[in-house]
Design a protein around this motif. Structure first.
Motif, PDB file in Angstrom:
ATOM      1  N   THR A  72       1.853  -7.948   0.058  1.00  0.00           N
ATOM      2  CA  THR A  72       1.069  -8.713  -0.138  1.00  0.00           C
ATOM      3  C   THR A  72       2.590  -9.580  -1.161  1.00  0.00           C
ATOM      4  N   TRP A 125       0.451  -2.630   4.119  1.00  0.00           N
ATOM      5  CA  TRP A 125       0.159  -3.397   3.866  1.00  0.00           C
ATOM      6  C   TRP A 125       0.408  -4.148   2.630  1.00  0.00           C
ATOM      7  N   PRO A 131      -2.085 -10.510   3.065  1.00  0.00           N
ATOM      8  CA  PRO A 131      -1.739  -9.546   3.308  1.00  0.00           C
ATOM      9  C   PRO A 131      -0.741  -9.624   4.588  1.00  0.00           C
ATOM     10  N   LEU A 132       0.322  -9.359   5.060  1.00  0.00           N
ATOM     11  CA  LEU A 132       1.106  -9.269   5.850  1.00  0.00           C
ATOM     12  C   LEU A 132       1.584  -7.262   6.492  1.00  0.00           C
ATOM     13  N   SER A 133       1.650  -6.733   7.984  1.00  0.00           N
ATOM     14  CA  SER A 133       1.411  -5.902   8.297  1.00  0.00           C
ATOM     15  C   SER A 133       2.722  -6.114   8.106  1.00  0.00           C
ATOM     16  N   TYR A 134       3.802  -4.346   7.738  1.00  0.00           N
ATOM     17  CA  TYR A 134       5.241  -3.793   7.761  1.00  0.00           C
ATOM     18  C   TYR A 134       4.724  -2.685   8.395  1.00  0.00           C
ATOM     19  N   THR A 135       5.339  -2.382   9.691  1.00  0.00           N
ATOM     20  CA  THR A 135       5.608  -0.942  10.461  1.00  0.00           C
ATOM     21  C   THR A 135       7.259   0.097  10.191  1.00  0.00           C
ATOM     22  N   SER A 193       2.243   1.401   9.644  1.00  0.00           N
ATOM     23  CA  SER A 193       1.924   0.111   8.747  1.00  0.00           C
ATOM     24  C   SER A 193       1.095   0.141   7.518  1.00  0.00           C
ATOM     25  N   VAL A 231       2.683   5.585   2.352  1.00  0.00           N
ATOM     26  CA  VAL A 231       2.010   5.132   4.491  1.00  0.00           C
ATOM     27  C   VAL A 231       2.780   6.376   5.118  1.00  0.00           C
ATOM     28  N   THR A 256       0.619  -0.497   0.100  1.00  0.00           N
ATOM     29  CA  THR A 256       0.180   0.017  -0.024  1.00  0.00           C
ATOM     30  C   THR A 256       1.245   1.250   0.238  1.00  0.00           C
TER      31      THR A 256
END
Length: 748
Positions: free
Chosen positions: A683, A681, A716-720, A679, A674, A671
């Motif tokens: 994929t 997302w 989807p994987l959350s990447y902070t 975070s 940001v 996404t």
């Protein structure tokens, strides 16, 4: 075995995998430049202006900064521009007064253009639109817009080598801005696929590089014959400084009348590179300098022979060589790494030219806004440091310490590896230190986690001689302190386990110097190997080829660098890291410090890098522990070379994953944009399995430490992101089992 090719210089040129990134919002653009709304309005009003062209001209002229009447005057008497677009109201009888032209074509008042940034931008766009419309030009083909750029430039439209070169330099800077992917991303304009080589023909080699060769009948640039009849500019080689282009002025200089050259002066143009070159050919200007340096890439053009006296610093002209640097004293963005590097190389050439100018006598004090005389002892310094001056260039934004270390870029370093001991100044335990000393000592006890240094005596010539102490392996590490006079520094501590000492003395007055004892902690648990200290690329140790080499990663902060040279015959390389006692990583770099390949398998699996067809050159290998992994047990490193190409061996799950990957390539999306601390997302389709995620900026610098994740296809994987991350473009690297995927991330 995964092998990763990281070409950070070109990362922004990678094909985006995200549709979201192409839909950049006006809000994002506005966060990156204060005049984004005005540029956007101009493009809406004037459809013939190619998107990005206004920013390209503004960056070339002012770095997109509104120039006001309060701007410092040029020490060369060169007229100052006005506004964001850098337009000239007063050309001083030489430059074309393009502000009046823009006012006439746009029907906007001169006063509004000079004082209001929005009016300045919109008026230029209106004038541009009118000229482009008359020529029936399309906004989709900016390469055909050169006549408009020339018409709106302040540079004289004269025939001849220098005037043509100045004009070509201006056009080259504008089109180069448009051709860079990072600018396309930041300012939201398309890739026009500009072929600068085709646009500028043979002169492209002259405009983009700093070396030309001249004979009586022809000019060559990088091996290509230059055809002046087919070009609008020309350049010749400098007899004084080999890499410099030469456009020697026919006026604005005189004989030194036998006065010896003893000093070198640093100036700031208060204008552009092209404008300065053109101005020095204006015989009415009565000013000149020997060299001019371009900001974007450090290109150097010589204007006056060193044997002659240039007119750049008043009564100090007879004994000085002077160099002008493109830009403005109030805007640090012009002082680029490329400019510092090129300018320092020029200074080193002057140091080695037999004038008796010692590079150690380069000014390294604080940058200031005012003027003050350093005295004759300091040989390489700014305009502001000479006697009887009123101009303050290069000013408060010039990094003198950085320039000093670049000019004096090859110091001799004494390395001390004992757990404790005593250090003295260059005079030893009893004698005074000498004049013109640069003494570098690295205290690097094997395996140390901390080093403390306690001074028992300290006496340096106050304000003239200094001891600089750094928390690390060299003078690029964090500065602990800079000390002078008779006040003892007391006890200093280097938390890195290494302490770098640098003593600098000037041309007169010797003092007793210093004595200090060091102690270290954490030294007993790590064995010693013969390669230490080798914590940086510059300190790399030679590695045996086609033999096993053993060493240690100890303590946890240890990093090992090695170097080897390949040949044109055995140009197929395989680097293996085996017998791993912990999770270690392997990387391969070229001599420029660019990361070429990496192998970062998890755990104690052997790491392998294969580079077939490698050019004959010196390469650098880096070994380090993942997330501080360390051990007192040795690893084995081997560089193998052969004349036939290596075949990558695959087995088990990795081979199977590779075959699956060939049938269904992984596709990564994220996404965008940001905010820092939020975070994104991420994929991945076409892949299930482990991955390591690393965030770097566009220069390849680490922005977030690597994290491990288990990827599930299409989930989807959350990447902070870290808090405090600066706005701009970043690259997320996903190290999968078989290869690396890259995805761009816009932080606002």
């Amino acid at each position: 075995m995964k092998q990763t090719l990281l070409l950070w210089v070109g990362l922004l040129g990678l094909t985006p995998t995200l549709q979201a990134q192409t839909a950049r919002t006006a809000t994002t653009i506005a966060a990156e430049t204060p005049y984004a709304a005005d540029f956007a309005e101009a493009y809406r009003r004037y459809s013939t202006v190619p998107r990005g062209m206004l920013e390209a001209v503004a960056y070339t002229q002012t770095h997109i900064r509104h120039i006001t009447a309060e701007e410092t005057e040029s020490c060369m008497g060169m007229p100052l521009p006005s506004g964001v677009m850098g337009l000239f109201a007063n050309g001083k009888g030489y430059f074309r007064e393009n502000l009046q032209l823009v006012a006439k074509l746009s029907d906007v008042s001169v006063e509004a253009i000079k004082t209001d940034p929005r009016s300045n931008i919109l008026a230029y766009a209106a004038a541009y639109h009118r000229l482009a419309t008359e020529r029936k030009l399309s906004a989709k083909t900016p390469a055909k817009h050169l006549p408009v750029l020339l018409a709106l430039s302040e540079l004289p439209l004269e025939k001849g080598a220098v005037s043509s070169f100045a004009l070509d330099s201006h056009l080259y800077s504008v089109l180069l801005f448009l051709s860079k992917a990072e600018n396309q991303q930041r300012y939201g304009f398309p890739d026009y696929r500009l072929d600068l080589g085709a646009i500028f023909g043979a002169n492209f080699r002259v405009l983009s590089a700093g070396t030309t060769q001249v004979s009586e009948r022809q000019v060559q640039a990088n091996g290509q014959v230059f055809n002046p009849d087919g070009s609008v500019s020309s350049a010749t080689t400098s007899a004084d400084y080999g890499p410099a282009l030469t456009d020697l002025t026919t006026c604005n200089y005189s004989s030194r009348s036998g006065t010896a050259i003893t000093h070198y002066a640093i100036h700031t143009v208060q204008g552009t590179y092209a404008g300065c070159i053109s101005w020095f050919k204006n015989c009415s200007a009565q000013v000149s300098a020997h060299y001019v340096v371009r900001s974007s890439d450090g290109q150097v053009t010589q204007m006056v022979s060193e044997a002659n006296k240039a007119w750049h610093i008043g009564n100090e002209n007879p004994y000085t060589i002077g160099t002008e640097h493109e830009g403005y004293v109030n805007d640090a963005s012009w002082y680029t790494t490329a400019m510092y590097t090129s300018s320092a190389a020029l200074a080193r050439d002057i140091v080695g030219s037999g004038y008796g100018i010692n590079g150690l006598r380069t000014f390294y004090g604080a940058a200031t806004t005012g003027t003050f005389s350093t005295g004759a002892c300091v040989k390489i310094k700014g305009h502001q440091h000479y006697p009887n001056q009123t101009h303050t260039d290069p000013g408060v934004n010039w990094n003198w310490e950085k320039f000093y270390t670049l000019v004096n870029n090859a110091p001799t370093v004494s390395t001390l590896t004992a757990a404790s001991g005593t250090v003295y100044d260059a005079g030893g335990a009893s004698a005074n230190y000498a004049d013109d000393v640069r003494q570098c000592q690295l205290i690097a006890p094997t395996g140390a986690t901390s080093v403390s240094l306690t001074f028992s005596s300290f006496d340096l010539e106050s304000n003239y001689d200094h001891l600089l102490v750094f928390n690390g392996a060299n003078n690029q590490a964090p500065l602990i302190g800079k000390y002078s006079g008779t006040t003892s520094p007391g006890t200093l501590t280097a938390s890195s386990g290494k302490m770098f000492l640098e003593l600098r003395s000037d041309c007169a007055t010797n003092r007793p110097g210093f004595a200090a004892s060091w102690a270290s902690t954490g030294t007993s648990s790590c064995p010693t190997d013969s390669y230490e200290a080798n914590e940086t690329l510059a300190a790399s140790k030679a590695l045996g080829v086609n033999v096993n080499n053993t060493a240690y990663i100890c303590p946890a902060t240890d990093v090992d660098w090695y170097k080897f040279t390949s040949t044109s015959t055995n140009n197929n390389l395989k680097i293996t890291l085996t017998t791993l006692p912990a999770d270690y990583e392997l990387e391969l770099y070229n001599a420029s410090g660019t990361l070429l390949y990496s192998s970062t398998l998890a755990g104690t699996s052997a790491e392998t890098i294969t580079y077939n067809g490698a050019p004959a050159a010196t390469y650098y290998v880096k070994v380090y522990g993942y997330s501080g992994a360390t051990s007192s047990t040795a690893y084995t490193l081997r560089v193998s070379t052969q004349s036939t190409a290596w075949r990558a061996a695959q087995s088990g799950a990795i081979a199977q994953a590779s075959r699956l990957n060939e049938r269904e390539p992984a596709v990564v999306t994220i996404t965008n944009p940001v905010e820092a601390g939020a975070s994104a997302w991420l994929t991945v389709s076409g892949y299930d399995g482990p991955a390591d995620l690393t965030l770097r900026d566009t220069r390849g610098q680490l922005a977030k430490a690597s994290i491990h994740a288990d990827i599930k296809a299409n989930e989807p994987l959350s990447y902070t992101l870290p808090t405090g991350l600066r706005p701009g473009m970043y690259v997320v690297a996903l190290q999968l089992q078989t290869h690396v995927e890259y995805v761009k991330l816009l932080v606002q």
